[in-house]
Every structure is written in structure tokens, then in C-alpha cells.
Design a protein around this motif. Structure first.
Motif, PDB file in Angstrom:
ATOM      1  N   PHE B 149      37.988  18.446  31.045  1.00  0.00           N
ATOM      2  CA  PHE B 149      38.351  19.700  31.862  1.00  0.00           C
ATOM      3  C   PHE B 149      38.732  20.928  31.076  1.00  0.00           C
ATOM      4  O   PHE B 149      38.329  21.896  30.921  1.00  0.00           O
ATOM      5  N   LEU B 150      39.882  20.901  30.329  1.00  0.00           N
ATOM      6  CA  LEU B 150      40.379  21.539  29.242  1.00  0.00           C
ATOM      7  C   LEU B 150      39.711  22.087  28.300  1.00  0.00           C
ATOM      8  O   LEU B 150      39.414  23.105  28.052  1.00  0.00           O
ATOM      9  N   LEU B 152      36.124  22.072  28.427  1.00  0.00           N
ATOM     10  CA  LEU B 152      35.058  22.840  28.706  1.00  0.00           C
ATOM     11  C   LEU B 152      35.626  24.270  29.256  1.00  0.00           C
ATOM     12  O   LEU B 152      35.062  25.179  28.805  1.00  0.00           O
ATOM     13  N   VAL B 154      38.216  25.748  27.774  1.00  0.00           N
ATOM     14  CA  VAL B 154      38.597  26.394  26.178  1.00  0.00           C
ATOM     15  C   VAL B 154      37.259  26.975  25.531  1.00  0.00           C
ATOM     16  O   VAL B 154      37.116  28.089  25.394  1.00  0.00           O
ATOM     17  N   ALA B 193      29.065  21.670  33.746  1.00  0.00           N
ATOM     18  CA  ALA B 193      30.036  20.884  34.169  1.00  0.00           C
ATOM     19  C   ALA B 193      29.612  19.717  35.183  1.00  0.00           C
ATOM     20  O   ALA B 193      30.313  18.716  35.265  1.00  0.00           O
ATOM     21  N   LEU B 197      30.344  15.591  35.161  1.00  0.00           N
ATOM     22  CA  LEU B 197      31.162  14.833  35.710  1.00  0.00           C
ATOM     23  C   LEU B 197      30.154  13.446  35.976  1.00  0.00           C
ATOM     24  O   LEU B 197      31.067  12.552  36.611  1.00  0.00           O
ATOM     25  N   LEU B 206      39.506  11.192  33.352  1.00  0.00           N
ATOM     26  CA  LEU B 206      39.078  12.800  32.562  1.00  0.00           C
ATOM     27  C   LEU B 206      39.793  12.762  31.355  1.00  0.00           C
ATOM     28  O   LEU B 206      39.425  13.825  30.626  1.00  0.00           O
TER      29      LEU B 206
END
Lengths: 172, 436
Positions: B149-150, B152, B154, B193, B197, B206
Motif C-alpha cells: 500500500f505504502l 504504491l 509513494v 491498484a 490486489l 500486504l
């Protein structure tokens, strides 16, 4: 703290790494500015007007759509991790240790802190997984209805007027 | 932390916690060297930054050479042949030296400060993405529980620099390029995204490290690209979107040299121009490395006995006079990191291949490809990946076709590996409590 510190120091490192060759270049590169060199490139002609002008942001609706989708996705990320763990737990052949570990991960517990009685059974996990899938269906379904509406309205077309004209011509 | 190497009969040893005691660099600095907490963290982060900065600098140089050489071959030319002796392998360095010497021009019409500042943004965002990339199960600067998550998040900052550079140049070509880039990025982030997933559902985590560990063992069926048909389709979809995310042909509308001169960097000259290039090649590597970790087995070779042999190196600990340092473990780490970099580099090469094979799309076609094809396809893939295990459960009685990848080992692999980032909990603690 760990993450924030790392990101900060990495950002500083990137700035230093880019500034160093630029500073070095300042010492060795020529500096002969002329009005022609300082002009912007406009196909070799004298530039007509400024580029700071009113501009047609074609993708305004697309940007709105993006915000809705992105907020939705931010919620889907933790959902996907939990759903994936629940799905893994539905396998009845897993050993007790793995089952406990997966339950800990599913609930976000520190490994080794959960009592063995708290382990999710395959049946529980199946119910949880089906619930999760239904959640997604509702949550995502609402979004897709909106997406279909925007599509139908023609907001996804880059050149809306031309596409709309073509559609009207087709109707005629 | 859970996915231990599979199937005990493949002789992949579950690492005993005492034998391979892994600590973070910050932990070692505070306990072993005696720095206090803040300085230990700062020094550790600086070391990480220095190591990854070298990678950040060297990889683009290699890829630029690969691209020049291979594009030449694809067009029946020779490409660089002289610099550095044979094959022109030092060409990128020579380019860099030339660019440093070139005159630095800032147009009068440009907003000087923002024009100069904007080129730092892509580089910062890509280097920050390196923070979260695991190169094997121990080499990661920050092992975050929500690393994917982070990373993507950044990476998506990159577009700010491009739009800023395009707008503040004061040139109409730049403005058009920057605005196109903004439109393209906000659209392509959705399928990116969504397709990322799909493997997350299969792995249930994740954390990029956990997703990597999950894929140990034989390539088929343990790599997530083979986990189910939707994962395989998601890989192709992800890779297409990743090319667009790096604004590479056939999606390089922000640059589009045949219509916009050079797009958003028309007014950039000398070394400033090359920094956009540097960030572009580095981000090609980052998205390829994410693809490798999510779909293509991460740092594992995909051949179970070979992986077992490499993991077995951890037990080879000849005395070299340094307390707690295992030569074998270090060697295994280097080899695994080499494998993951090799896989990612192959994907970068495919990106180069695509660029020189396919014609550029028109801007309306680019937007239609994303919004009318890739986004609906990605939605279908996500829903399919959600329903697939439930369907298997109803028919086969288990959620995977080939049996669970989670090992039957009694103790999960966790604990001994990398200290988890306590500032970032899974974010579903209450949900987990509420289940019971």
C-alpha cells in the motif's frame, strides 16, 4: 518512527545525490546566455503569448472518478489482506500451528500472543469469507453502478463533443 | 511471517530462531555498538539510503545502455560500440559526463524556483519506494506490514514533479505534456491498484516480504502468477499498466516527441534533463520489482531443491572472528537478492522491447484503453479472484486447486526474521477481535 525516519533520510539522500552533480557542473559548465537561448521553444518562431493561460482540463470528471475509486481502493487493501487470510483458513487440512498463526495475522495480533482456543476453525473461516465476499459485492457494486453511469453519460470520452456528435449521427 | 517453505519432503528447513538470529541494523547499532535509539535509527537509515542510492544510480546506467544497444539491434543498427572497449558498455557514464558539462538553461518565461525544484520530486519518490522493497527475506530497509500500500502511494507522488515541471516551464509544449501526464496518471492508478490486489487476496498479506516468502518452493503452482487464472490475467494487466505508470511507449504521451517536441521536459537541458530520465529508469525497475514480488516468486529461483540449497547456506557459519556474522547466510542473501534483481531486470528488458516494437497510442486512445478496457477488466479480475476460492471450496472442499501453500510445519517462520514496524499495525485489530 522507523518508517518516517527512513523516508525522511531517503528524501534527503535523493536531494543530495541530485544536487551534487549539479553543483559540480556549475563549476565546469559554460555560462553564455543569450536572449535566444533564454527564450522558450516555440517551433523556432518567436513565442506568441504566454503559456500561463486558461486551459481546458479535459479530465475533470475523470479526476473526480479517480478520487472516488481511490478512496474505495484504500478500504479494499486491508479487506484483501483479511479476506486472503480467511480464505487460507478455510482449508481443513492446515495444521494447528499454521491455523493459529493465520488467525493471529488475520486479527493483527503479535505472533505468539493468542491462546490456542482462539484459533478460527475452517467453518468459522468459511462464514467469514462468504461474509467478506458479500461485503465486497455490495461495496464494489455501488461503485460500479456509478462508473456505468459516468460511462453512459460520455464523461470517459477524451473529446466529448466529437464522440457525442458521432453518437447522435449514429442515432439519426 | 507465516508462509514457511512448503512441504517438508522438499527439505527446505524451517529456520530455527536460535541459529539465524536476524536483527535490524538499528537494533544492532543500539545493542551491539551502544548508540542510543535515535542515533542508531538515523545511522541505520543513512546506511540503507547510501546502499540503495548506489543501486538507484547504477541500475539506470545499465538500463540506458541496454535500451540503446537493444533498440539499435531491433532496428538493425549497431548502437554504442566504442566507449569502454567493447560493446560500448560505458556509454551511459559518458552520457552523464557530457551532460554535466553542458550549459544549464532556464528559460526567462519559466518560474525559476519551481522549475529547478520539480526535477527532485520524481527522484525522491522513486528512492523512497526503494525503502520498502525487500530484496530477500532479510534485506529490506523498512519491513512494513502494509508495504505494498505504502509503495504504491509513494510511487504515485512522481506525477507531481512531472506536472510541476511541465507547468512551470512556461512553454506550451511542456504544459500540454504535463496536463496529459496528470490525466494519464490519475486514470492508470486505478487499474494498477486493483490488479495489485489480486495476488494480495491469494497471499492474504500486504507485506511485500510475506508475499515473497509465501511463494517459496516450486515455480508451479507456488508463484502467485499461477495461483489462479485471475492472477495470471492480473499479471498481464499489471504489467501493461506499469508501463503506462512509467510513461513509457506506447503510453508516453507526456513526452510524445513526434507531436509535443519533448513534452514536459522540452525546456530542460543538460543534467537537469537527465534526472527525469534517471527517475524514469529507476521507476521502471521499481514497478518491475513489485511485479516480481507480487507475481513471479520474489527472490526464489522457482526450483525447490536449488532454493533449499541456497537456504541451507544459512547453516554454514565458519568462524571469521565477527560475533553473530554467518558467512553462509550472507552469501545466501546476496544470491537471493541477485535472483530478484535479475528477474526484475528481465521485466525491464521486456518494457524496452515493448517500447521499440509498438507504435504510440493517441491520447484519447490511451485514456480509453485505461478507463474503458483496463479498469473494467481489473474490476472483473478482482471479483473473480474473490469468488474463485469460494467456488473451489464449494466443489473441491479446499480453497486452492493444488493444496495450501502454507506449510504443515508446526512453527510459523515469524519472529526471527525482521522486526515488524510497530508504528503501522495491520489496521484491523478491532475487526479481528470482533470475530470471536
Amino acid at each position: 518512527m522507523d518508517l518516517a525516519g527512513h523516508l525522511l533520510i531517503f528524501a534527503v539522500a535523493a536531494i543530495v545525490a541530485l544536487a551534487a552533480p549539479l553543483t559540480l557542473g556549475r563549476l565546469i559548465r559554460p555560462k553564455n546566455r543569450t536572449p535566444d537561448k533564454s527564450a522558450i521553444y516555440d517551433c523556432g518562431e518567436e513565442a506568441i503569448g504566454s503559456s500561463y493561460l486558461k486551459f481546458d482540463l479535459r479530465f475533470y470528471v475523470v479526476a473526480l472518478l479517480f478520487i472516488v475509486f481511490d478512496v474505495e481502493l484504500a478500504f479494499l487493501f486491508p479487506w484483501a489482506a483479511v479476506y486472503g487470510s480467511a480464505i487460507a483458513l478455510t482449508d481443513p487440512t492446515l495444521s494447528e500451528g499454521v491455523r493459529l498463526g493465520l488467525t493471529e495475522r488475520l486479527g493483527g495480533h503479535t505472533p505468539g500472543t493468542l491462546p490456542i482456543e482462539a484459533t478460527l476453525t475452517a467453518g468459522d473461516a468459511t462464514r467469514l469469507a462468504i461474509g467478506g465476499a458479500l461485503d465486497l459485492a455490495v461495496f464494489f457494486g455501488v461503485l460500479l453502478v456509478g462508473f456505468a453511469y459516468v460511462w453512459k453519460r460520455g464523461d470517459l470520452d477524451w473529446v466529448k463533443t466529437v464522440a457525442g456528435q458521432a453518437r447522435q449521427d449514429a442515432l439519426r | 511471517m507465516l508462509a514457511a517453505p512448503p512441504a517438508a519432503d522438499l527439505a527446505l528447513p524451517v529456520e530455527p530462531a536460535e541459529a539465524v538470529e536476524s536483527v535490524t541494523l538499528a537494533g544492532w547499532l543500539s545493542d551491539g555498538v551502544g548508540l542510543d535509539g535515535f542515533w542508531a535509527l538515523a545511522v541505520a537509515a543513512a546506511v540503507h539510503a547510501f546502499v540503495l542510492l548506489n543501486l538507484f544510480g547504477v541500475l539506470p546506467a545499465v538500463f540506458i545502455w541496454v535500451e540503446r544497444k537493444w533498440s539499435a539491434r531491433l532496428q538493425d543498427r549497431l548502437g554504442p560500440t566504442r566507449v569502454g572497449g567493447r560493446f560500448g558498455w560505458l556509454q551511459a557514464l559518458a552520457d552523464g559526463l557530457k551532460l554535466i558539462q553542458k550549459e544549464d538553461l532556464v528559460p526567462d518565461a519559466a518560474d525559476g524556483l519551481l522549475f529547478r525544484a520539480s526535477l527532485y520530486v520524481p527522484a525522491i519518490s522513486v528512492l523512497m519506494a526503494f525503502t520498502l522493497l525487500p530484496f530477500n527475506d532479510r534485506w529490506v530497509a523498512v519491513a512494513s506490514d502494509c508495504g505494498l500500500f505504502l509503495i504504491l502511494a509513494v510511487l504515485s507522488l512522481e506525477v507531481v514533479g512531472v506536472v510541476l515541471g511541465g507547468y512551470t516551464s512556461g512553454s506550451k509544449w511542456s504544459l500540454l505534456g504535463g496536463m496529459r501526464e496528470a490525466a494519464q496518471m490519475v486514470s492508470y492508478e486505478i487499474p494498477l491498484a486493483l490488479t495489485a490486489l489480486v495476488p494480495v487476496i491469494a497471499a492474504g498479506s500486504l507485506s511485500l516480504r510475506e508475499i515473497g516468502v509465501f511463494q517459496a518452493g516450486w515455480m508451479f503452482p507456488n508463484w502467485l502468477v499461477f495461483a489462479n487464472p485471475f492472477c495470471a490475467a492480473a499479471f498481464l494487466c499489471y504489467f501493461t499498466v506499469a508501463i503506462a505508470e512509467c510513461k513509457r511507449a506506447p503510453f508516453d504521451l507526456a513526452e510524445a516527441e513526434s507531436e509535443l517536441v519533448a513534452g514536459y521536459f522540452t525546456e530542460y537541458a543538460s543534467f537537469r534533463w537527465s534526472m527525469f530520465m534517471l527517475a524514469e529508469y529507476a521507476s521502471m525497475f521499481v514497478v518491475s520489482l513489485i511485479a516480481t514480488l507480487l507475481f513471479l516468486g520474489g527472490w526464489w529461483t522457482g526450483i525447490a531443491p536449488l532454493d533449499a540449497a541456497l537456504t541451507g547456506l544459512n547453516d554454514w557459519r565458519p568462524d571469521v572472528g565477527v560475533e553473530g556474522f554467518g558467512v553462509g547466510g550472507y552469501l545466501a542473501n546476496v544470491l537471493f537478492a541477485g535472483v530478484v534483481c535479475l528477474k526484475a531486470s528481465l521485466l525491464v528488458t521486456v518494457q524496452v522491447w515493448v517500447r521499440w516494437s509498438l507504435p504510440r497510442l493517441r491520447i484519447d486512445q490511451v485514456m480509453a484503453t485505461c478507463l474503458k478496457y483496463l479498469t473494467p477488466i481489473a474490476c472483473v479480475l478482482l471479483l473473480g479472484a474473490t469468488l474463485w476460492p469460494l467456488g473451489l471450496l464449494a466443489t473441491l472442499g479446499r480453497p486452492t486447486v493444488f493444496g495450501s501453500t502454507f506449510s504443515a510445519s508446526p512453527s510459523p517462520l515469524g519472529g526471527a526474521i525482521v522486526e515488524q514496524d510497530s508504528a503501522l499495525p495491520n489496521g484491523d485489530g478491532e475487526a479481528g477481535e470482533a470475530l470471536r
